[in-house]
Design an enzyme around this catalytic site. Structure first.
Site, PDB file in Angstrom:
ATOM      1  N   ALA A   1       0.858  -1.179   0.000  1.00  0.00           N
ATOM      2  CA  ALA A   1       0.000   0.000   0.000  1.00  0.00           C
ATOM      3  C   ALA A   1       0.897   1.233   0.000  1.00  0.00           C
ATOM      4  O   ALA A   1       2.055   1.177   0.431  1.00  0.00           O
ATOM      5  CB  ALA A   1      -0.894  -0.017   1.222  1.00  0.00           C
TER       6      ALA A   1
ATOM      7  N   GLY B   1       0.839  -5.133   1.152  1.00  0.00           N
ATOM      8  CA  GLY B   1      -0.435  -5.252   0.446  1.00  0.00           C
ATOM      9  C   GLY B   1      -0.280  -5.868  -0.937  1.00  0.00           C
ATOM     10  O   GLY B   1      -1.231  -6.455  -1.466  1.00  0.00           O
TER      11      GLY B   1
ATOM     12  N   GLU C   1      -0.321  -9.493  -0.288  1.00  0.00           N
ATOM     13  CA  GLU C   1      -1.689  -9.844   0.113  1.00  0.00           C
ATOM     14  C   GLU C   1      -2.630  -9.867  -1.089  1.00  0.00           C
ATOM     15  O   GLU C   1      -3.513 -10.713  -1.196  1.00  0.00           O
ATOM     16  CB  GLU C   1      -2.185  -8.851   1.173  1.00  0.00           C
ATOM     17  CG  GLU C   1      -1.442  -9.012   2.495  1.00  0.00           C
ATOM     18  CD  GLU C   1      -1.701  -7.877   3.476  1.00  0.00           C
ATOM     19  OE1 GLU C   1      -1.596  -6.695   3.068  1.00  0.00           O
ATOM     20  OE2 GLU C   1      -2.013  -8.166   4.638  1.00  0.00           O
TER      21      GLU C   1
ATOM     22  N   GLU D   1       5.514  -5.141   7.028  1.00  0.00           N
ATOM     23  CA  GLU D   1       4.811  -4.075   7.746  1.00  0.00           C
ATOM     24  C   GLU D   1       5.396  -3.812   9.121  1.00  0.00           C
ATOM     25  O   GLU D   1       5.345  -2.685   9.618  1.00  0.00           O
ATOM     26  CB  GLU D   1       3.312  -4.417   7.881  1.00  0.00           C
ATOM     27  CG  GLU D   1       2.517  -4.300   6.591  1.00  0.00           C
ATOM     28  CD  GLU D   1       2.492  -5.569   5.747  1.00  0.00           C
ATOM     29  OE1 GLU D   1       3.357  -6.446   5.972  1.00  0.00           O
ATOM     30  OE2 GLU D   1       1.623  -5.674   4.875  1.00  0.00           O
TER      31      GLU D   1
HETATM   32  N1  DAK Z   1       4.581   3.192  -0.963  1.00  0.00           N
HETATM   33  C1  DAK Z   1       4.940   4.347  -1.558  1.00  0.00           C
HETATM   34  N2  DAK Z   1       6.044   4.469  -2.322  1.00  0.00           N
HETATM   35  C2  DAK Z   1       6.816   3.395  -2.484  1.00  0.00           C
HETATM   36  C3  DAK Z   1       6.509   2.151  -1.891  1.00  0.00           C
HETATM   37  C4  DAK Z   1       5.323   2.065  -1.090  1.00  0.00           C
HETATM   38  N3  DAK Z   1       4.916   0.928  -0.508  1.00  0.00           N
HETATM   39  N4  DAK Z   1       7.475   1.271  -2.231  1.00  0.00           N
HETATM   40  C5  DAK Z   1       8.350   1.940  -3.008  1.00  0.00           C
HETATM   41  N5  DAK Z   1       7.948   3.211  -3.174  1.00  0.00           N
HETATM   42  C6  DAK Z   1       8.618   4.267  -3.948  1.00  0.00           C
HETATM   43  C7  DAK Z   1       9.865   4.776  -3.221  1.00  0.00           C
HETATM   44  O1  DAK Z   1       9.511   5.705  -2.238  1.00  0.00           O
HETATM   45  C8  DAK Z   1      10.638   5.403  -4.377  1.00  0.00           C
HETATM   46  O2  DAK Z   1      10.067   6.647  -4.681  1.00  0.00           O
HETATM   47  P1  DAK Z   1      11.024   7.936  -5.009  1.00  0.00           P
HETATM   48  O3  DAK Z   1      11.888   8.095  -3.818  1.00  0.00           O
HETATM   49  O4  DAK Z   1      11.783   7.498  -6.240  1.00  0.00           O
HETATM   50  O5  DAK Z   1      10.036   9.046  -5.245  1.00  0.00           O
HETATM   51  C9  DAK Z   1      10.319   4.454  -5.532  1.00  0.00           C
HETATM   52  O6  DAK Z   1       9.131   3.753  -5.166  1.00  0.00           O
HETATM   53  C10 DAK Z   1      11.415   3.438  -5.769  1.00  0.00           C
HETATM   54  O7  DAK Z   1      11.667   2.768  -4.531  1.00  0.00           O
HETATM   55  P2  DAK Z   1      13.129   2.648  -3.919  1.00  0.00           P
HETATM   56  O8  DAK Z   1      14.009   3.790  -4.312  1.00  0.00           O
HETATM   57  O9  DAK Z   1      12.961   2.379  -2.458  1.00  0.00           O
HETATM   58  O10 DAK Z   1      13.660   1.327  -4.662  1.00  0.00           O
HETATM   59  P3  DAK Z   1      14.631   0.199  -4.131  1.00  0.00           P
HETATM   60  O11 DAK Z   1      14.882  -0.698  -5.310  1.00  0.00           O
HETATM   61  O12 DAK Z   1      15.811   0.767  -3.393  1.00  0.00           O
HETATM   62  O13 DAK Z   1      13.761  -0.620  -3.049  1.00  0.00           O
HETATM   63  C11 DAK Z   1      11.750  -1.739  -2.174  1.00  0.00           C
HETATM   64  C12 DAK Z   1      12.599  -1.289  -3.429  1.00  0.00           C
HETATM   65  C13 DAK Z   1      10.442  -2.286  -2.712  1.00  0.00           C
HETATM   66  C14 DAK Z   1      12.517  -2.832  -1.437  1.00  0.00           C
HETATM   67  C15 DAK Z   1      11.556  -0.514  -1.248  1.00  0.00           C
HETATM   68  O14 DAK Z   1      11.011   0.554  -2.009  1.00  0.00           O
HETATM   69  C16 DAK Z   1      10.633  -0.796  -0.109  1.00  0.00           C
HETATM   70  O15 DAK Z   1      11.040  -1.382   0.913  1.00  0.00           O
HETATM   71  N6  DAK Z   1       9.342  -0.377  -0.225  1.00  0.00           N
HETATM   72  C17 DAK Z   1       8.391  -0.462   0.832  1.00  0.00           C
HETATM   73  C18 DAK Z   1       7.908  -1.873   1.028  1.00  0.00           C
HETATM   74  C19 DAK Z   1       6.899  -1.990   2.169  1.00  0.00           C
HETATM   75  O16 DAK Z   1       7.208  -1.673   3.332  1.00  0.00           O
HETATM   76  N7  DAK Z   1       5.671  -2.425   1.853  1.00  0.00           N
HETATM   77  C20 DAK Z   1       4.629  -2.584   2.823  1.00  0.00           C
HETATM   78  C21 DAK Z   1       3.818  -1.301   2.895  1.00  0.00           C
HETATM   79  S1  DAK Z   1       2.518  -1.371   4.146  1.00  0.00           S
HETATM   80  C22 DAK Z   1      -5.151  -2.724   4.024  1.00  0.00           C
HETATM   81  C23 DAK Z   1      -4.641  -3.263   2.894  1.00  0.00           C
HETATM   82  C24 DAK Z   1      -3.301  -3.269   2.698  1.00  0.00           C
HETATM   83  C25 DAK Z   1      -2.449  -2.714   3.634  1.00  0.00           C
HETATM   84  C26 DAK Z   1      -2.971  -2.164   4.751  1.00  0.00           C
HETATM   85  C27 DAK Z   1      -4.319  -2.163   4.974  1.00  0.00           C
HETATM   86  N8  DAK Z   1      -6.549  -2.738   4.199  1.00  0.00           N
HETATM   87  C28 DAK Z   1      -7.399  -3.395   3.231  1.00  0.00           C
HETATM   88  C29 DAK Z   1      -7.133  -2.149   5.380  1.00  0.00           C
HETATM   89  C30 DAK Z   1      -1.040  -2.756   3.329  1.00  0.00           C
HETATM   90  C31 DAK Z   1      -0.049  -2.125   3.959  1.00  0.00           C
HETATM   91  C32 DAK Z   1       1.258  -2.139   3.335  1.00  0.00           C
HETATM   92  O17 DAK Z   1       1.422  -2.659   2.264  1.00  0.00           O
END
Ligand code: DAK
Length: 257
Positions: A64, A108, A111, A131
């Site tokens: 997300a 997400g 998921e 998360e």
């Molecule tokens: N959200 C927003 N932007 C994201 C992102 C994300 N989840 N993942 C990556 N980006 C963006 C980065 O900020 C970056 O943007 P700029 O800085 O270039 O503007 C761009 O994508 C490229 O990412 P990186 O520079 O970080 O690229 P790397 O190759 O170094 O790393 C990575 C890739 C995927 C390992 C890293 O970006 C990363 O760790 N991303 C976050 C992963 C994460 O923590 N995901 C979980 C998010 S929490 C619900 C449903 C769903 C959810 C909740 C509730 N309901 C139905 C109630 C879900 C929650 C989640 O998913």
């Protein structure tokens, strides 16, 4: 601004592509609304027998959108039904849905892939529920579907450490149905989807519904459900056609009824 979700039709297969490459396909309202609208359209299209959901070669979806979520408070998330609204549309699809995952499927994104009926993974795929690193927990089924797919031990390991799992480990542990070289992922997935779409659609729907029952009921209840649906299949023209074609040594011509 580019469209957050793109759709294509390949024969009898509806393809949905998540299209936010600048943000690793992070899931925001535009993406999730777009996916739901595409599923609606493909479900309504009588020509479509199978749906494929994919991303790009770097990411299926990295979760997300963290930028959108970061300032939410409880009341706002609850009252706006934050991204819950359309997330479940994939789960309620009656036609088979395959996730074709290359690159990251995190949070997400993982998921959402698990809401599909099965996952085909590129050898580049990485799955995870990170998360915990953000001070929260999986909120779209990660703590429920992941243990059913990979078992409690590995689900605990992934959700509590936040580590990523590669495609080989995902296949070994039962999360993915096939691992495919990245450059052939979409072709192979579309080929399998065309095979499914070439069969009788009501039969494919009955099989999907029956397998999903296995997750919702005891073994005896599930077996009873399967038996009833199996008996019902003898009411289909496609069952008559499929068995007649076998006996007459010809290809069946299914008419989805
Ligand atoms: N959200 C927003 N932007 C994201 C992102 C994300 N989840 N993942 C990556 N980006 C963006 C980065 O900020 C970056 O943007 P700029 O800085 O270039 O503007 C761009 O994508 C490229 O990412 P990186 O520079 O970080 O690229 P790397 O190759 O170094 O790393 C990575 C890739 C995927 C390992 C890293 O970006 C990363 O760790 N991303 C976050 C992963 C994460 O923590 N995901 C979980 C998010 S929490 C619900 C449903 C769903 C959810 C909740 C509730 N309901 C139905 C109630 C879900 C929650 C989640 O998913």
């Amino acid at each position: 601004m580019s469209q957050a979700v793109l759709t294509e039709i390949h024969g009898k297969v509806g393809l949905i592509r998540i299209n936010r490459p600048e943000a690793m396909n992070a899931l925001n309202d535009a993406v999730v609304d777009g996916i739901a609208a595409a599923v609606d359209a493909f479900e309504a299209d009588e020509n479509i027998g199978c749906i494929v959901l994919t991303g790009n070669d770097k990411a299926f979806a990295a979760g997300a959108d963290i930028g959108v979520m970061k300032d939410f408070d409880y009341m706002q998330a609850y009252r706006t039904d934050f991204i819950t609204r359309n997330w479940e549309r994939i789960k309620t699809a009656r036609k088979p849905v395959i996730a074709a995952v290359a690159g990251f499927a995190l949070g997400g994104g993982c998921e959402m892939a698990m809401m599909c009926d099965m996952i085909y993974a590129a050898d580049s795929a990485k799955f995870g529920q990170p998360e915990i690193k953000l001070g929260t927990l999986p909120g779209a089924g990660g703590t429920q579907r992941l243990p059913r797919a990979v078992g409690k031990a590995k689900a605990m390991d992934l959700c509590l450490t936040g580590r990523f799992m590669d495609a080989a480990e995902a296949e070994q542990s039962g999360l993915v149905a096939r691992v495919i070289p990245a450059d052939r992922l979409l072709d192979e997935t579309l080929k399998a989807a065309q095979t499914i779409a070439g069969y009788s659609l009501p039969v494919a729907m009955m099989i999907k519904e029956s397998i999903n029952r296995a997750y919702e009921s005891s073994l005896n209840e599930g077996l009873l459900f399967e038996r009833r649906v199996f008996h019902a299949s003898f009411g289909l023209e496609d069952q008559k056609e499929g068995m007649a074609a076998f006996v007459e040594k010809r290809k069946p011509a299914f008419r989805n009824r």
